[in-house]
Design a protein around this motif. Structure first.
Motif, PDB file in Angstrom:
ATOM      1  N   ASP A  98       0.827  -1.205   0.000  1.00 49.27           N
ATOM      2  CA  ASP A  98       0.000   0.000   0.000  1.00 49.27           C
ATOM      3  C   ASP A  98       0.862   1.257   0.000  1.00 49.27           C
ATOM      4  N   GLU A  99       0.681   2.094  -0.994  1.00 49.38           N
ATOM      5  CA  GLU A  99       1.422   3.341  -1.205  1.00 49.38           C
ATOM      6  C   GLU A  99       2.887   3.106  -1.586  1.00 49.38           C
ATOM      7  N   MET A 100       3.222   1.907  -2.037  1.00 50.80           N
ATOM      8  CA  MET A 100       4.604   1.689  -2.457  1.00 50.80           C
ATOM      9  C   MET A 100       4.937   2.493  -3.716  1.00 50.80           C
ATOM     10  N   GLY A 101       3.955   2.758  -4.561  1.00 47.48           N
ATOM     11  CA  GLY A 101       4.207   3.611  -5.720  1.00 47.48           C
ATOM     12  C   GLY A 101       4.753   4.963  -5.291  1.00 47.48           C
ATOM     13  N   ASP A 102       4.176   5.535  -4.237  1.00 40.93           N
ATOM     14  CA  ASP A 102       4.650   6.819  -3.719  1.00 40.93           C
ATOM     15  C   ASP A 102       6.026   6.677  -3.073  1.00 40.93           C
ATOM     16  N   ALA A 103       6.231   5.571  -2.362  1.00 39.32           N
ATOM     17  CA  ALA A 103       7.535   5.347  -1.723  1.00 39.32           C
ATOM     18  C   ALA A 103       8.634   5.213  -2.768  1.00 39.32           C
ATOM     19  N   ILE A 104       8.329   4.571  -3.893  1.00 36.91           N
ATOM     20  CA  ILE A 104       9.305   4.469  -4.989  1.00 36.91           C
ATOM     21  C   ILE A 104       9.623   5.855  -5.525  1.00 36.91           C
ATOM     22  N   GLU A 105       8.588   6.632  -5.781  1.00 37.72           N
ATOM     23  CA  GLU A 105       8.761   7.976  -6.348  1.00 37.72           C
ATOM     24  C   GLU A 105       9.568   8.889  -5.421  1.00 37.72           C
ATOM     25  N   LYS A 106       9.408   8.716  -4.119  1.00 39.78           N
ATOM     26  CA  LYS A 106      10.113   9.557  -3.144  1.00 39.78           C
ATOM     27  C   LYS A 106      11.467   8.963  -2.741  1.00 39.78           C
ATOM     28  N   GLU A 107      11.830   7.838  -3.366  1.00 43.42           N
ATOM     29  CA  GLU A 107      13.083   7.132  -3.063  1.00 43.42           C
ATOM     30  C   GLU A 107      13.145   6.735  -1.591  1.00 43.42           C
ATOM     31  N   ALA A 108      12.002   6.311  -1.052  1.00 45.65           N
ATOM     32  CA  ALA A 108      11.900   5.884   0.339  1.00 45.65           C
ATOM     33  C   ALA A 108      11.994   4.362   0.466  1.00 45.65           C
ATOM     34  N   VAL A 109      12.383   3.696  -0.610  1.00 47.77           N
ATOM     35  CA  VAL A 109      12.646   2.251  -0.623  1.00 47.77           C
ATOM     36  C   VAL A 109      13.851   2.010  -1.520  1.00 47.77           C
ATOM     37  N   HIS A 110      14.603   0.965  -1.222  1.00 48.07           N
ATOM     38  CA  HIS A 110      15.778   0.651  -2.034  1.00 48.07           C
ATOM     39  C   HIS A 110      15.325  -0.024  -3.332  1.00 48.07           C
ATOM     40  N   PRO A 111      15.770   0.476  -4.484  1.00 47.29           N
ATOM     41  CA  PRO A 111      15.317  -0.073  -5.775  1.00 47.29           C
ATOM     42  C   PRO A 111      15.624  -1.558  -5.959  1.00 47.29           C
ATOM     43  N   ASP A 112      16.728  -2.044  -5.406  1.00 51.98           N
ATOM     44  CA  ASP A 112      17.053  -3.469  -5.540  1.00 51.98           C
ATOM     45  C   ASP A 112      16.034  -4.335  -4.804  1.00 51.98           C
TER      46      ASP A 112
END
Length: 165
Positions: A98-112
């Motif tokens: 939930d809301e991972m799309g936003d977390a990706i956009e804000k670089e709040a998760v590691h891309p790997d």
């Protein structure tokens, strides 16, 4: 299969929760992970009652990402990455991010970690977010846009517990 629910309309999380309940009702091992939320929204209690695992970032301050300082953002990102690592290590059959799309956009998760999650075999994954994230559009099997026509927030109404959160 990957589902991506995005847009500025209400109902993305509710649709994901409904699908998660359906999957749990059929015996699938399910988890819901919330990003950029602190785990206090009302659906969490119901999911727990139904035996569905839930993960959130309990250190998320009750304010928007843009208003967090660097230390707060770092703490939130660390918590999100720990939750993703937990999911990778477990054998979930149905995952709501939930809301991972936003977390990706804000670089709040590691891309790997995101790539690793998206490549999990034999797993149904629902991702929600506000913006049309190209990475998710490219890999999603289901894509649904939620478009807001009218919302009480536009008239200055505050979010109501049990309705909007």
């Amino acid at each position: 299969m990957i589902h991506f629910y995005y847009g500025n309309g209400k109902g993305k999380t509710s649709a994901a929760v409904g699908a998660c309940l359906r999957a749990a009702g059929s015996g699938l091992r399910c988890v819901m992970v919330q990003f950029l939320k602190n785990g206090s929204s009302s659906e969490i209690a119901l999911l727990k009652k139904c035996g569905i695992d839930t993960l959130a970032c309990h250190s998320v301050p009750l304010r928007f990402w843009s208003r967090m300082n660097e230390q707060e953002r770092g703490s939130v990102t660390c918590s999100h990455n720990e939750n993703l690592q937990h999911i990778i290590q477990e054998n979930y059959q149905f995952i709501v991010l939930d809301e991972m799309g936003d977390a990706i956009e804000k670089e709040a998760v590691h891309p790997d970690l995101v790539r690793e999650i998206l490549q999990l075999p034999n797993t149904e994954i629902i991702i929600t977010g506000h913006k049309k994230t190209e990475q998710l559009i490219r890999c999603a099997d289901y894509i649904t846009e939620f478009n807001c026509i009218a919302h009480p927030f536009q008239k200055g109404e505050k979010a109501r517990k049990g309705i909007e959160f």
